[in-house]
Design an enzyme around this catalytic site. Sequence first.
Site, PDB file in Angstrom:
ATOM      1  N   LYS A  35       0.854  -1.200   0.000  1.00 49.40           N
ATOM      2  CA  LYS A  35       0.000   0.000   0.000  1.00 49.40           C
ATOM      3  C   LYS A  35       0.882   1.240   0.000  1.00 49.40           C
ATOM      4  O   LYS A  35       1.919   1.260   0.677  1.00 49.40           O
ATOM      5  CB  LYS A  35      -0.914  -0.036   1.244  1.00 49.40           C
ATOM      6  CG  LYS A  35      -1.956   1.082   1.291  1.00 49.40           C
ATOM      7  CD  LYS A  35      -2.938   0.907   2.446  1.00 49.40           C
ATOM      8  CE  LYS A  35      -3.960   2.020   2.512  1.00 49.40           C
ATOM      9  NZ  LYS A  35      -4.953   1.847   3.599  1.00 49.40           N
ATOM     10  N   SER A  70     -10.027   2.139   2.719  1.00 49.26           N
ATOM     11  CA  SER A  70      -9.122   2.901   1.887  1.00 49.26           C
ATOM     12  C   SER A  70      -8.111   2.026   1.153  1.00 49.26           C
ATOM     13  O   SER A  70      -7.478   2.490   0.217  1.00 49.26           O
ATOM     14  CB  SER A  70      -8.365   3.913   2.746  1.00 49.26           C
ATOM     15  OG  SER A  70      -7.489   3.235   3.647  1.00 49.26           O
ATOM     16  N   SER A 124     -10.383  -0.238   6.911  1.00 42.67           N
ATOM     17  CA  SER A 124      -9.825  -0.181   5.559  1.00 42.67           C
ATOM     18  C   SER A 124      -9.154  -1.446   5.041  1.00 42.67           C
ATOM     19  O   SER A 124      -8.805  -1.491   3.864  1.00 42.67           O
ATOM     20  CB  SER A 124      -8.838   0.972   5.454  1.00 42.67           C
ATOM     21  OG  SER A 124      -9.541   2.149   5.292  1.00 42.67           O
TER      22      SER A 124
END
Length: 496
Positions: A89, A164, A188
């Site tokens: 990420k 997210s 998330s």
Amino acid sequence: MLWHNLYLSDTQNMHNKTLAEQSRALDIGDISSEELTRTYLDRICDLDSTYNSFITITDELAMNQARHADQRRADGTATPLTGIPLAQKDIFCTKGVKTSCGSKMLNNFIAPYESTVTQNFMDAGAVMLGKTNMDEFAMGSSNESSYFGVVRNPWNTEMIPGGSSGGAAACISAQLAAGATGTDTGGSIRQPASMCGITGIKPTYGRVSRWGMIAFASSLDQAGPMTRTAEDAAMMLNVMAGFDPKDSTCVNHDVPDYTANLNKPLNGLRIGLPKEYFATGLDSRVEAIIRNAIREYEKLGATISEISLPSSDLAVAAYYVIAPAEASSNLSRFDGVRFGHRCDAPQDLEDLYKRSRSEGFGEEVKRRILVGTYALSAGYYDAYYLKAQKIRRLIKNDYNRAFQEVDVIMGPTVPTPAFPIGDKIDDPVSMYLSDIYTIATNLAGLPGMTLPAGFADGLPVGLQLTGNYFEESRLLNIAHRFQMATDWHTKTPSDL
Ligand code: GLN
């Protein structure tokens, strides 16, 4: 010839395999890390323009790491993840590689150091394919707030992937990587895992180091793995978890081998279903899928009882005070001087601050900074921030009571399957309400997990498990047994 064809088709299908299967294939020399990495890089290059799941693709670095990994396999110094391509990420600082956190503010930021999580993967010999797209500074539930554009759900590209960590979830379900890191401040990891039909675990707060992970809300942020199976998540968590003196909230607890207890039978497992989770607001299709999954657990030997988490309806309100408050403080460092985008030709210092921050941050981030600054300001602190912290304690007490009666809490992850892109973007409150089942876990600091449990009109739905502190092993075991008995986790968008 026949053998050769078989071998070839197996190599070509490596993107269908789990991390555990790829690890075995590397081990017995069926495939090299160079071949495996090349397969994924080619797929990303061919397919990701549709999904937009990557912000940066680190092909050269990946191929170098793959060559190095093949060397380690040959030398006999390999770990299970040596040579396995993973996606990281874009919230993790990666030395020499752009680390944007989904924001224009950090569009030009090349991290000068490596986060502990990504360093751990490097030490294990894993390969980094690239950095995944995400909501700006991890603020969002739909992956529509990224400066780098919306991520599309591989099951239906008109739909959001969840946020997210939407890039991470989308790239796994599109089979552009078999494993990725995510972070979870209020859901998330679990929410996009549910919406993209994959498995994800948010460990206990403090289990994984936050060092080098760009801070959103420091008392809630926690990193974890996103994969297709619980077994794969266990393999990744083995590398991610552990004490780090560089993070003062990282807990110095032994790290068990998370793959060791995956097969433990579930006889006598006590499952609690919070009555508050099966009330108004839950899509009836989602409810049916969750109840079916619970029946499967009964067949596996578990007993089910209804429990109550009476403060759960306060969780969203408390979170949306605490998280913005902490964010407003964390994001003050991005001022165009110490960190972040700097505006052109500032007239004076105030102009520099104002314009740099106005230009660098997107709408949702600005909204959070405003709310957070307000909640922390003199005169309002007691009414909002302190009150929210008290609610946080009530929520933790609810869980403490529940875990005296049950071993694991189960329920939906999100009230609905993925919704259309653009549907909630102008209605922040309705967007925030999609976090209703995930947020309390973060407020209490507990581990939570999501695994694929069925489909509603072609869109995946995930079952959520919440465990007691440091019971990641147990959650992975509970998820793994379900995956041995069902095949939801094996479905991919290409089956449609
Ligand atoms: N959707 C939540 C938020 O926008 C949680 C995000 C997260 O877990 N990073 O704050």
